[in-house]
Design an enzyme around this catalytic site. Structure first.
Site, PDB file in Angstrom:
ATOM      1  N   HIS A   1     -26.586  21.803   0.775  1.00 64.70           N
ATOM      2  CA  HIS A   1     -26.832  22.397  -0.543  1.00 64.70           C
ATOM      3  C   HIS A   1     -25.913  23.581  -0.790  1.00 64.70           C
ATOM      4  O   HIS A   1     -25.652  24.367   0.127  1.00 64.70           O
ATOM      5  CB  HIS A   1     -28.290  22.864  -0.617  1.00 64.70           C
ATOM      6  CG  HIS A   1     -28.684  23.375  -1.959  1.00 64.70           C
ATOM      7  ND1 HIS A   1     -28.890  22.557  -3.045  1.00 64.70           N
ATOM      8  CD2 HIS A   1     -28.879  24.648  -2.394  1.00 64.70           C
ATOM      9  CE1 HIS A   1     -29.213  23.292  -4.090  1.00 64.70           C
ATOM     10  NE2 HIS A   1     -29.220  24.572  -3.724  1.00 64.70           N
TER      11      HIS A   1
ATOM     12  N   GLU B   1     -25.893  15.630  -1.690  1.00 62.36           N
ATOM     13  CA  GLU B   1     -27.286  15.748  -1.256  1.00 62.36           C
ATOM     14  C   GLU B   1     -28.226  14.901  -2.106  1.00 62.36           C
ATOM     15  O   GLU B   1     -29.348  14.588  -1.694  1.00 62.36           O
ATOM     16  CB  GLU B   1     -27.730  17.209  -1.267  1.00 62.36           C
ATOM     17  CG  GLU B   1     -27.840  17.829  -2.640  1.00 62.36           C
ATOM     18  CD  GLU B   1     -28.321  19.278  -2.588  1.00 62.36           C
ATOM     19  OE1 GLU B   1     -29.242  19.569  -1.802  1.00 62.36           O
ATOM     20  OE2 GLU B   1     -27.766  20.121  -3.329  1.00 62.36           O
TER      21      GLU B   1
ATOM     22  N   CYS C   1       0.820  -1.216   0.000  1.00 62.70           N
ATOM     23  CA  CYS C   1       0.000   0.000   0.000  1.00 62.70           C
ATOM     24  C   CYS C   1       0.854   1.266   0.000  1.00 62.70           C
ATOM     25  O   CYS C   1       0.649   2.167  -0.800  1.00 62.70           O
ATOM     26  CB  CYS C   1      -0.932  -0.007   1.210  1.00 62.70           C
ATOM     27  SG  CYS C   1      -1.952   1.485   1.323  1.00 62.70           S
TER      28      CYS C   1
ATOM     29  N   LYS D   1      -0.240   5.307  -5.927  1.00 61.19           N
ATOM     30  CA  LYS D   1      -1.256   5.317  -6.988  1.00 61.19           C
ATOM     31  C   LYS D   1      -2.160   6.537  -6.844  1.00 61.19           C
ATOM     32  O   LYS D   1      -2.466   7.217  -7.834  1.00 61.19           O
ATOM     33  CB  LYS D   1      -2.075   4.034  -6.925  1.00 61.19           C
ATOM     34  CG  LYS D   1      -3.230   3.976  -7.908  1.00 61.19           C
ATOM     35  CD  LYS D   1      -4.151   2.825  -7.557  1.00 61.19           C
ATOM     36  CE  LYS D   1      -4.855   3.077  -6.228  1.00 61.19           C
ATOM     37  NZ  LYS D   1      -5.644   1.905  -5.787  1.00 61.19           N
TER      38      LYS D   1
ATOM     39  N   CYS E   1      -1.722   1.661  -2.951  1.00 58.46           N
ATOM     40  CA  CYS E   1      -2.736   2.714  -2.872  1.00 58.46           C
ATOM     41  C   CYS E   1      -2.173   4.116  -2.675  1.00 58.46           C
ATOM     42  O   CYS E   1      -2.710   5.073  -3.237  1.00 58.46           O
ATOM     43  CB  CYS E   1      -3.758   2.385  -1.784  1.00 58.46           C
ATOM     44  SG  CYS E   1      -3.131   1.495  -0.364  1.00 58.46           S
TER      45      CYS E   1
ATOM     46  N   TYR F   1      -9.933  -3.368 -10.677  1.00 60.23           N
ATOM     47  CA  TYR F   1      -9.824  -1.941 -10.346  1.00 60.23           C
ATOM     48  C   TYR F   1      -8.423  -1.394 -10.613  1.00 60.23           C
ATOM     49  O   TYR F   1      -8.267  -0.230 -10.984  1.00 60.23           O
ATOM     50  CB  TYR F   1     -10.252  -1.686  -8.903  1.00 60.23           C
ATOM     51  CG  TYR F   1      -9.304  -2.180  -7.833  1.00 60.23           C
ATOM     52  CD1 TYR F   1      -8.331  -1.343  -7.305  1.00 60.23           C
ATOM     53  CD2 TYR F   1      -9.384  -3.486  -7.345  1.00 60.23           C
ATOM     54  CE1 TYR F   1      -7.458  -1.786  -6.322  1.00 60.23           C
ATOM     55  CE2 TYR F   1      -8.517  -3.928  -6.361  1.00 60.23           C
ATOM     56  CZ  TYR F   1      -7.563  -3.083  -5.858  1.00 60.23           C
ATOM     57  OH  TYR F   1      -6.702  -3.528  -4.892  1.00 60.23           O
TER      58      TYR F   1
ATOM     59  N   GLU G   1      -7.820   1.872 -12.886  1.00 58.05           N
ATOM     60  CA  GLU G   1      -7.159   3.043 -12.293  1.00 58.05           C
ATOM     61  C   GLU G   1      -5.936   3.457 -13.091  1.00 58.05           C
ATOM     62  O   GLU G   1      -5.727   4.645 -13.378  1.00 58.05           O
ATOM     63  CB  GLU G   1      -6.782   2.743 -10.846  1.00 58.05           C
ATOM     64  CG  GLU G   1      -7.985   2.671  -9.922  1.00 58.05           C
ATOM     65  CD  GLU G   1      -7.646   2.199  -8.515  1.00 58.05           C
ATOM     66  OE1 GLU G   1      -8.370   2.560  -7.581  1.00 58.05           O
ATOM     67  OE2 GLU G   1      -6.638   1.469  -8.339  1.00 58.05           O
TER      68      GLU G   1
END
Length: 451
Positions: free
Chosen positions: A436, A441, A42, A50, A47, A176, A180
């Site tokens: 908002h 939302e 990682c 990356k 991760c 994935y 990616e």
């Protein structure tokens, strides 16, 4: 008998370091052996670097959007060497942090390859150590199919250290990691093609998510080729690579990047000297408490092949440390409703059941879906759409799954993971007042059942 250590951890990745640190804080005498780099996949080739490259690729989007907001920018120039050098400096900093975490916790750090020589014995660089408990946390390793010319291809391990950005890249795979890196290479300016042997990438993800991402990637000009696989790779006289596909077509590129799965890292681990068994897929077989078929040896993380995610390895490491040395705090790892992000461009965020999984499990399902153009893009010519989706049990009103494709999907889905863990209903989503104006939302304003 008296042992040198209460716990000996093989592998200083996320799970191993977490187990070691907390076991030591609970009063155990702990050692960790690591032969490569502190922080594991990682931190070093996964991760973290990356995500840094994803940030770099995303700058191109920001530059494209800037004109709509009145900014006049000179033509930008990207320098791969600068990005990689800065990335390397950050990884070195993190390596130092991991070292300090271990040493300051009172853990004995041994830098070298560890090999099991018995159920309670480990050898590191010719020195043997005994331990009451041994924890295997050696992680996984990328693999390339055994085809002619496989040595000409690279994996994620090498991609982070390329001397230059390839002009033309073939990314092979449908998971994935492939998606990616295709986004990274294309975003940074490479002519990128993604090849996948199946009908559609990201098998196991929600069908709406898979289809929506395909459409958005095609809008961005990424060359997606499904039902395509490489038969062989050859090097041409000019140094470029020719990939011959199984259907007879030939594609030429400067780099062939494989992301076709990972295997457990068991090389020269000495499992044959123990009673540790592997499962049918080649991963270490463990029970619910991560104990192998050798009672004194445990295993966690990618090497057991359950949910191969860094936060899961961290949770497993914590569970092992607590069970062994602080049992009053022990809690089993809950593998349900694990939030997940894919840092494609646009990114994916998902938690809970897909529509397909919910139906297969026998739920009577209501689906709420919304596709919209993000407010940030309204002053630009960019036509990218965001997808948000809720999968709801029609009988109990419980929200079974939340799925998103769009900017900040990973950030948004984390909070929804808490809601699903708490058992939130669609009515509770509806009664939550939205922030908002935000994209998030939309998750609390969807009222119409799509199907």
């Amino acid at each position: 008998m008296a042992y040198d250590f209460d716990l000996f951890v093989i592998g200083a990745g996320s799970g191993g370091v977490r187990a070691a640190r907390f076991a030591a804080s609970f009063g155990a005498k702990v050692a960790v052996a690591e032969s490569r780099y502190l922080g594991g996949t990682c931190v070093n080739v996964g991760c973290v670097p990356k995500k840094l490259l994803v940030y770099g690729a995303h700058v191109a989007d920001e530059l494209e959007q800037a004109a709509g907001y009145g900014w006049t920018l000179e033509e930008g120039h990207f320098d791969w060497g600068t990005l990689i050098a800065n990335k390397n400096r950050e990884i070195e900093r993190l390596n130092g942090i991991y070292r300090n975490l271990l040493v300051n916790s009172g853990v004995t750090l041994l830098q070298g390859h560890a090999r099991l020589t018995g159920a309670n014995e480990v050898e590191v660089e010719g020195q043997r150590y005994t331990a009451e408990h041994i924890l295997i946390a050696t992680g996984g390793w990328p693999q390339i199919p055994d085809i002619p010319g496989k040595e000409l291809a690279i994996t994620s391990n090498e991609a982070f250290y390329l001397k230059a950005l390839p002009r033309r890249v073939l990314v092979v795979g449908g998971g994935y990691i492939a998606v990616e890196f295709a986004g990274i290479f294309q975003g940074l300016g490479a002519d990128t093609t993604l090849l996948y042997r199946g009908d559609l990438f990201l098998r196991g993800f929600d069908g709406s998510v898979r289809t929506h991402l395909k459409e958005e990637l095609e809008k961005r000009g990424l060359d997606l080729q499904f039902n395509a696989d490489i038969q062989r790779i050859d090097k041409l006289e000019d140094g470029s690579l020719k990939a011959t596909l199984k259907d007879g077509r030939e594609l030429v590129a400067d780099c062939v990047f494989y992301a076709t799965g990972r295997r457990p890292m068991l090389d020269n681990l000495g499992l044959e000297n123990t009673g540790v068994e592997l499962d049918a897929r080649g991963y270490i077989r463990v029970d619910e408490q991560y104990q192998t078929t050798a009672p004194s040896i445990l295993a966690i993380g990618d090497v057991i092949g359950r949910v191969q995610l860094t936060p899961v390895a961290l949770a497993e490491g914590m569970a092992v440390a607590r069970r062994l040395f602080k049992p009053e705090q022990y809690r089993p790892v809950d593998y349900q409703n694990i939030p997940t992000a894919v840092f494609s461009q646009p990114p994916i965020g998902t938690v809970g059941l897909t529509e397909e999984q919910a139906l297969e499990a026998g739920h009577k399902v209501q689906v709420f879906e919304s596709r919209f153009r993000a407010m940030k893009l309204t002053l630009t010519d960019i036509q990218e759409k965001t997808l948000m989706k809720l999968v709801v049990d029609a009988e109990t009103d419980k929200v079974l799954g939340c799925h998103m494709v769009g900017p900040d999907a990973g950030e948004i889905i984390q909070g929804l993971g808490i809601a699903l863990k708490a058992g939130a209903t669609k009515q509770q989503f509806d009664e939550t007042i939205g922030v908002h104006p935000t994209a998030a939302e939309e998750f609390v304003t969807m009222r119409t059942v799509t199907r």
